[in-house]
Design an enzyme around this catalytic site. Structure first.
Site, PDB file in Angstrom:
ATOM      1  CB  SER A  18      -5.109   0.928  -1.553  1.00  0.00           C
ATOM      2  OG  SER A  18      -4.515  -0.360  -1.611  1.00  0.00           O
ATOM      3  CD  GLU A  49      -3.224   0.264   2.136  1.00  0.00           C
ATOM      4  OE1 GLU A  49      -4.183  -0.451   1.786  1.00  0.00           O
ATOM      5  OE2 GLU A  49      -3.144   0.729   3.297  1.00  0.00           O
ATOM      6  CB  CYS A  94      -9.877  -4.463  13.985  1.00  0.00           C
ATOM      7  SG  CYS A  94      -9.796  -4.273  12.332  1.00  0.00           S
ATOM      8  CD  GLU A 122     -14.636  -9.523  -6.310  1.00  0.00           C
ATOM      9  OE1 GLU A 122     -15.070 -10.134  -5.376  1.00  0.00           O
ATOM     10  OE2 GLU A 122     -15.476  -8.327  -6.679  1.00  0.00           O
ATOM     11  CD  GLU A 134      -2.700   1.211  -4.466  1.00  0.00           C
ATOM     12  OE1 GLU A 134      -2.796   0.224  -3.644  1.00  0.00           O
ATOM     13  OE2 GLU A 134      -3.715   1.337  -4.888  1.00  0.00           O
ATOM     14  CB  CYS A 187      -7.423  -2.964   5.839  1.00  0.00           C
ATOM     15  SG  CYS A 187      -6.010  -2.249   5.458  1.00  0.00           S
ATOM     16  CD  GLU A 192     -11.562  -9.112   2.948  1.00  0.00           C
ATOM     17  OE1 GLU A 192     -11.171  -7.798   2.715  1.00  0.00           O
ATOM     18  OE2 GLU A 192     -11.392  -9.825   4.266  1.00  0.00           O
ATOM     19  CE  LYS A 201     -10.715  -8.299   7.890  1.00  0.00           C
ATOM     20  NZ  LYS A 201      -9.984  -8.006   6.559  1.00  0.00           N
TER      21      LYS A 201
END
Lengths: 590, 419
Positions: free
Chosen positions: A319, A279, A503, A366, A282, A299, A361, A358
């Site tokens: 990102s 990141e 988190c 993908e 990037e 994230c 996710e 999560k």
């Protein structure tokens, strides 16, 4: 503001005007039962269990009634107790009484009240509406036959997160908490943050339990089952075993996971460090090549869901890095498989996450671009605690152990991913040194720490001043996104975490998460950071080795394939098939 | 002896509402002129002197309410006329809107001038759709004639009224629910504090009064509080518009002075019971009102005397039931109404109505138990003491008073007793 002197159960106390009876009582150690009340939320007064007597035949709710001078309160007169008990009996008559097999058994506020009131038998006809359970999605289950209509989930969804998926519908006995048109969650723009699951007083909303799936994998001898544990879990899971919030139990969790039977126990912090490298590069790439700025972190999967649903036109700002969970998963089926000489199809990768999103996710299409699913099962902190208890593993008294290599060597920068501002701080530690080639004098970016909704900081990179911002909780994210949308944000880099506090306040964290608890967990996180030998991601030797042996260089071909992804607009409310457009990929091709 | 009076109803059937001039000829807007002469405090004093209490059901002193509203700070204040009338047996506001809309407009304008508000709404529920355009037309004519809008009667005072068509619900009679409904939300009561007077419609200071209250206020200013208080008793001053219905020869809305007896209302005004049957009971104040047995009909219709017997004037509904009516069956219809009308927000009302309905159904079917009688009374009391708003608190009133006055009717529906 003047003071009021009041008498509660013959105890005299003077409190400022505007104090509620509930608050005043608490000050003198008098506990009044509550149900719809939540310490971090507005007063609702709809359950009516906190009734107290303030005059002959006069009951008021303690949670909502401000004191007045000379007030006399009785918190357990016959009228109070009979009425409170009556209210409880009414709830119970329409509530499934399957406590023994309820996910909230032992942590249910309604159950505690029943114990308190010594409820055994009532004269009411018990009849529970049979309502369909919404199991439509991989993250959150709604069983509204158990809903007591306290409205806590609505407040968190509408006001804290600003997502507004849940609201009230219908009247009288048909009154219910539901997404619009009583759609299933998967057919709404629910971001699966799970904040509703943490405020629900009963078992009406909870995480999808994947423990059986993991047990089965552990029992399957043909599988090599590995586990990663997220930074925020280590300072919260202890609460399930009697530790104070914020206690770091990393070594004990590692030992416990090994006892459960995992073949290798790894640290998500390793890929958190990796995320910082990718990141960070990037960001530099975007800065140097007039790329889309501000760049926003990726994230937090709840945040990504929100972006795709509510701000699809800002996708290019995010990102392209996968989250640490998914980077870990991808490496586990490639680099790790290669290194260990294992068949990737026989590797079963489990994550222990503070987060319900999560799960969603990990199930994204993908996230298996190279032929294998990055992560096979995601357990929340609560689920892991359940597994440990089920295996009679006493986390409190287990001897600490170390993570396995190669994904066990981590840094302080990685662990602070667990708190709001952590990713930003970790990134700044690395980006500063990459750009200036000077050693950072002071590692602590305290401006981006803490529970304030939006935090800002400025850092000087070789004469260029770079402004950054941090938002946590989606209603705060919305404020920043609107600025970005309107071209009013002069930031270069923005960290957004879906859950309030980051988190450590995730939707999969132990029940009873309040602001106070979050503060303790945050302290715990920064204490871990301080105690780490290495505190900057780019100094992690294992990461250096990973690039040398496998990835080549940051934003390189392999990284691009395994560690980066793309996002698409999501609009299921209008059922419009949006033209899919790829987010701008800032990675370089050799 | 006819005890009907015409104070707030004096214009009924006297003019064509399409003509504001006819209203003016009858003394229309004289009260408003008087208000301007008296000034806000003068109006408050006059209303206070009249002893007027809110005619929507809660009976809060109107002068005090206006004074509080006037004292609330705020550049933008709202006046709402609560015409969400829809309770079984209550229909008096409908008459006021239909036969004398200008008086409501005038009353609201006086209130607005008194509390310094410039915006007003009349919340008329959708069932009264036929009145929407009539009232809108009256507002339009009043505006054209300079009684509404900018520079009212040549002063600097401006005030405008809009008709709001509300979905309506019994609970929307409660001010905060009404406001929620106006804001486009479901009609459910808000938590107080903050109070409506400080934080009402769109979080602005808001004064909400019932239709009849505005009509009464305009009438009081017109004739003076001294003249007004000649009607009624020393404690319940003035007049009340009642809606009389049920097994009665002449049902309808009547204006009466406080203090007449229930017997006078039923036999003199209402022309007695249909087919000369015997009176069994009355229900006073609408669906949430108490059941009054026939032997109590010599009570005087006024706040104090009724309250001493646990009875409220409420909205002014009087429902008459003759000897052929079953108390238990009547209670079932009341209960079904509340089961339908509960907003569902709080436990006692939502779940209480559910359970009480189940038990009442057993009584209706004749297979209730003695425990059921105790249980239904217990949970009626839980509702009464614990509910969030007035709906839940008063929903069990009829049931509790029925059990008190007609216990035998309930015993007769208990399985073992009846066999």
């Amino acid at each position: 503001m003047s003071n009021c002197t009041i008498t509660i159960d013959n105890k005299v106390i003077t409190v400022p005007e505007g104090t509620t009876i509930l608050e005043a009582a608490k000050k003198v150690g008098i506990n009044i039962p509550t149900l719809c009340h939540h310490p971090d939320q507005k007063v609702k007064a709809n359950c009516r269990i906190c009734l107290v007597q303030t005059g002959p035949n006069k009951l008021v709710t303690a949670c909502s009634t401000p004191v007045w001078d000379g007030m006399k309160v009785n918190t357990h007169s016959k009228l109070v107790r009979d009425t409170q008990r009556g209210v409880l009996e009414l709830i119970l008559a329409n509530h499934p009484q399957d406590c023994l097999k309820c996910i909230r058994n032992g942590k249910c506020e309604l159950q505690k009240l029943c114990e308190m009131f010594n409820i055994s038998k009532t004269n009411l006809e018990e009849e529970v509406d049979s309502l369909e359970i919404d199991e439509s999605n991989p993250a959150i289950i709604r069983d509204h036959s158990k809903c007591i209509k306290c409205n806590r989930c609505i407040e968190v969804c509408q006001e804290v997160q600003g997502v507004g998926i849940l609201s009230q519908a219908h009247r009288s006995i048909n009154y219910c908490i539901t997404p619009a048109f009583e759609k299933k969650l998967i057919n709404t723009l629910c971001v699966f943050c799970g904040q509703c699951t943490t405020v629900c007083p009963v078992g009406a909303i909870y995480e999808k339990d994947d423990t059986e799936k993991v047990w089965n994998a552990l029992y399957d001898e043909t599988l090599h089952v590995i586990v990663q544990i997220a930074p925020a879990v280590r300072v919260s899971i202890g609460e399930e075993f009697g530790f104070e919030p914020g206690t770091n139990v990393t070594g004990k969790v590692v030992a416990s996971l090994r006892r459960l039977g995992f073949d290798k126990v790894f640290d998500t912090n390793f890929t958190a460090d990796l995320t910082i490298i990718e990141e960070g590069h990037e960001l530099l790439h975007r800065i140097q090549n007039n790329g889309v700025l501000p760049m926003i972190t990726s994230c937090s999967p709840g945040w990504i869901n929100y972006l795709e649903g509510f701000y699809p036109d800002l996708i290019k700002h995010v990102s392209t890095c996968k989250s640490p969970q998914q980077m870990f998963g991808a490496l586990s089926k490639t680099y790790y498989a290669e290194k260990m000489g294992l068949d990737p199809s026989k590797i079963f990768t489990v994550s222990i996450m503070p987060c319900t999103a999560k799960k969603y996710e990990a199930d994204r299409v993908e996230m298996s671009s190279y032929g294998y699913k990055d992560v096979d099962a995601v357990l929340t902190t609560r689920e892991l605690a359940r597994m440990l208890k089920s295996a009679s593993i006493d986390l409190a008294n287990i001897e600490e152990e170390e993570f396995d290599e190669p994904f066990g060597i981590t840094t302080g920068a990685a662990v602070i991913f667990g708190a709001t501002g952590g990713v930003m701080e970790a990134a700044l530690r690395t980006v500063y040194e990459l750009v200036t080639e000077k050693e950072l004098e002071k590692l602590d970016f305290t401006e981006v720490r803490g529970l304030e909704g939006i935090k800002e900081a400025e850092i000087d990179l070789n004469g260029t001043s770079v402004k950054v911002a941090v938002a946590h909780g989606l209603s705060n994210a919305k404020k920043i996104l609107d600025m970005v949308k309107n071209g009013e944000a002069d930031y270069t880099f923005i960290e957004i975490m879906c859950c309030p506090g980051g988190c450590i306040g995730g939707g999969g964290q132990p029940i009873g998460t309040t602001t106070k608890v979050k503060e303790e967990r945050i302290k715990g996180i920064y204490n871990v950071d301080k105690s780490m030998k290495i505190r900057k991601s780019h100094e992690n030797p294992a990461i250096k080795q990973l690039y040398k042996e496998f990835l080549g260089k940051p934003l390189g071909k392999v990284s691009h394939k395994l560690l980066h992804t793309s996002y698409s607009p999501r609009n299921q409310i209008l059922d419009i098939d949006y033209l899919k457009y790829d987010s701008e990929v800032a990675t370089t091709e050799e | 002896m006819n005890r009907v009076v015409n104070v707030i109803t004096k214009n009924f059937n006297k003019y064509n509402i399409e003509s504001i001039d006819e209203y003016v000829k009858l003394g229309g807007f004289e009260a408003l002129k008087k208000a301007f002469e008296l000034g806000p405090q003068g109006v408050i004093d006059e209303i206070k002197a009249s002893g007027l209490r809110g005619r929507g059901g809660a009976a809060y002193p109107t002068g005090k309410k206006w004074e509080q509203a006037a004292n609330v700070k705020g550049d933008r204040k709202i006046i709402i006329c609560n015409a969400d009338e829809g309770e079984p047996a209550t229909f008096k506001d409908r008459y006021l809107l239909e036969y004398d809309p200008y008086k409501i407009i005038e009353g609201m304008t006086i209130a607005a001038y008194t509390v310094k508000a410039n915006e007003g709404y009349i919340y008329i529920r959708e069932e009264y759709k036929h009145l929407h355009n009539k009232v809108r037309r009256a507002i339009e004519l009043a505006k054209k004639a300079g009684y509404l809008g900018e520079k009212i009667l040549g002063t600097d005072f401006k005030f405008d009224i809009k008709v709001f068509s509300g979905a309506g619900a019994y609970v929307c009679g409660e001010n905060s629910s009404l406001i929620e409904s106006m804001e486009g939300k479901s009609g459910r009561p808000r938590i107080k504090p903050p109070y409506i007077k400080q934080c009402g419609l769109y979080n602005l200071p808001t004064l909400v009064n019932n239709v009849e209250t505005f009509a009464a206020a305009a009438s009081i200013l017109l004739i003076g509080s001294e003249e007004y208080t000649k009607y009624g008793t020393s404690e319940s001053k003035g007049t009340k518009l009642i809606s009389l219905c049920g097994n009665i020869n002449k049902p309808g809305a009547y204006e009466i002075p406080f203090g007449v007896t229930l017997r006078e209302i039923i036999y003199d005004i209402g022309g007695g019971i249909k087919e000369n049957k015997k009176l069994k009971f009355l229900q006073l104040g609408g669906a949430s009102g108490a059941i009054v047995p026939a032997d109590m009909i010599d009570l005087r219709y006024c706040y104090k005397e009724l309250k001493d017997h646990g009875i409220e004037i409420g909205s002014g509904a009087i429902l008459v039931a003759d000897e052929t009516n079953s108390v238990v069956d009547f209670i079932k219809s009341v209960q079904d109404f509340f089961l339908h009308e509960s907003c569902g927000k709080c436990t006692p009302c939502r779940e209480g109505n559910r359970q009480i309905t189940k038990i009442i159904n057993r009584f209706v079917a004749g297979d209730a138990s003695i425990t059921d009688l105790k249980t239904v009374e217990k949970f009626a009391n839980v509702m009464k003491y614990a509910s969030f708003c007035g709906l839940g608190k008063t929903a069990p009133t009829a049931l509790l008073s029925a059990i008190k006055h007609f216990p035998v009717e309930f015993y007769q529906r208990i399985y073992k007793v009846s066999r």
